[in-house]
Design a protein around this motif. Sequence first.
Motif, PDB file in Angstrom:
ATOM      1  N   MET A   1       0.833  -1.203   0.000  1.00 44.77           N
ATOM      2  CA  MET A   1       0.000   0.000   0.000  1.00 44.77           C
ATOM      3  C   MET A   1       0.871   1.259   0.000  1.00 44.77           C
ATOM      4  SD  MET A   1      -3.123  -0.124  -0.039  1.00 44.77           S
ATOM      5  CE  MET A   1      -4.618   0.083  -0.041  1.00 44.77           C
ATOM      6  N   HIS A   2       0.377   2.268  -0.636  1.00 41.47           N
ATOM      7  CA  HIS A   2       1.101   3.539  -0.720  1.00 41.47           C
ATOM      8  C   HIS A   2       0.493   4.575   0.224  1.00 41.47           C
ATOM      9  CE1 HIS A   2       2.644   1.389  -3.991  1.00 41.47           C
ATOM     10  NE2 HIS A   2       2.769   2.348  -4.878  1.00 41.47           N
ATOM     11  N   THR A   3      -0.308   4.130   1.146  1.00 42.74           N
ATOM     12  CA  THR A   3      -1.038   5.030   2.029  1.00 42.74           C
ATOM     13  C   THR A   3      -0.109   5.943   2.826  1.00 42.74           C
ATOM     14  OG1 THR A   3      -2.723   3.328   2.237  1.00 42.74           O
ATOM     15  CG2 THR A   3      -2.827   5.119   3.805  1.00 42.74           C
ATOM     16  N   ALA A   4       0.921   5.371   3.423  1.00 46.52           N
ATOM     17  CA  ALA A   4       1.827   6.171   4.255  1.00 46.52           C
ATOM     18  C   ALA A   4       2.554   7.218   3.416  1.00 46.52           C
ATOM     19  CB  ALA A   4       2.824   5.271   4.971  1.00 46.52           C
ATOM     20  N   GLU A   5       3.015   6.829   2.237  1.00 50.60           N
ATOM     21  CA  GLU A   5       3.722   7.770   1.375  1.00 50.60           C
ATOM     22  C   GLU A   5       2.779   8.859   0.879  1.00 50.60           C
ATOM     23  OE1 GLU A   5       7.109   9.297  -0.753  1.00 50.60           O
ATOM     24  OE2 GLU A   5       6.739   8.251   1.116  1.00 50.60           O
ATOM     25  N   PHE A   6       1.542   8.488   0.532  1.00 50.89           N
ATOM     26  CA  PHE A   6       0.542   9.467   0.105  1.00 50.89           C
ATOM     27  C   PHE A   6       0.279  10.457   1.235  1.00 50.89           C
ATOM     28  CE2 PHE A   6      -3.857  10.946  -0.202  1.00 50.89           C
ATOM     29  CZ  PHE A   6      -3.847  11.525  -1.454  1.00 50.89           C
ATOM     30  N   ALA A   7       0.112   9.957   2.448  1.00 58.36           N
ATOM     31  CA  ALA A   7      -0.153  10.821   3.606  1.00 58.36           C
ATOM     32  C   ALA A   7       1.022  11.773   3.845  1.00 58.36           C
ATOM     33  CB  ALA A   7      -0.401   9.974   4.849  1.00 58.36           C
ATOM     34  N   ARG A   8       2.242  11.283   3.723  1.00 56.66           N
ATOM     35  CA  ARG A   8       3.426  12.112   3.931  1.00 56.66           C
ATOM     36  C   ARG A   8       3.509  13.226   2.893  1.00 56.66           C
ATOM     37  NH1 ARG A   8       8.465  12.931   2.329  1.00 56.66           N
ATOM     38  NH2 ARG A   8       8.433  11.446   0.617  1.00 56.66           N
ATOM     39  N   ILE A 132      -9.997  10.999  -6.500  1.00 53.57           N
ATOM     40  CA  ILE A 132      -9.828  10.870  -5.055  1.00 53.57           C
ATOM     41  C   ILE A 132     -10.873  11.697  -4.315  1.00 53.57           C
ATOM     42  CG2 ILE A 132      -8.283  11.420  -3.123  1.00 53.57           C
ATOM     43  CD1 ILE A 132      -5.945  10.677  -5.022  1.00 53.57           C
TER      44      ILE A 132
END
Length: 136
Positions: A1-8, A132
């Motif tokens: 998942m790219h969730t953490a990178e997206f959030a950052r 999104i």
Amino acid sequence: MHTAEFARLLDIIVKDYQTHMEQELAPTLTTAQLTVLELLEQQGNLKPSDLIPFLSTTPAAVTMLLDRMERGELIRRDRDEADRRNVWVSITDKGRDEVLRGVQARNAYLSSVLDRISTHNQQLLVYLLGKIAGTK
């Protein structure tokens, strides 16, 4: 998942945008005030309660925001002649000047950010952000 990178990355983008806009709009405007002025410019006179969905805040906070804007001569509040319980908020000439200044500052900033990528990727980015946001 790219969730953490997206959030950052989203956090970096939002903070950079907010910092830039606060500096450009100061000392006469805030981003919330710019939002109110843009709505009044686009839609005409509004009731304070009409602003709440666009500001994601409480009625009390909207009242305080409008108080500051009225003191700064950006808006005017008038009682409805037919129903004195209603108040209408309208933009002043100074408010029109400030909304123009604020939109120009925002557009210049966003153009400089978007210029980092190709026109094709700009279109793709806007498309993906629309997905999104649930608007596309």
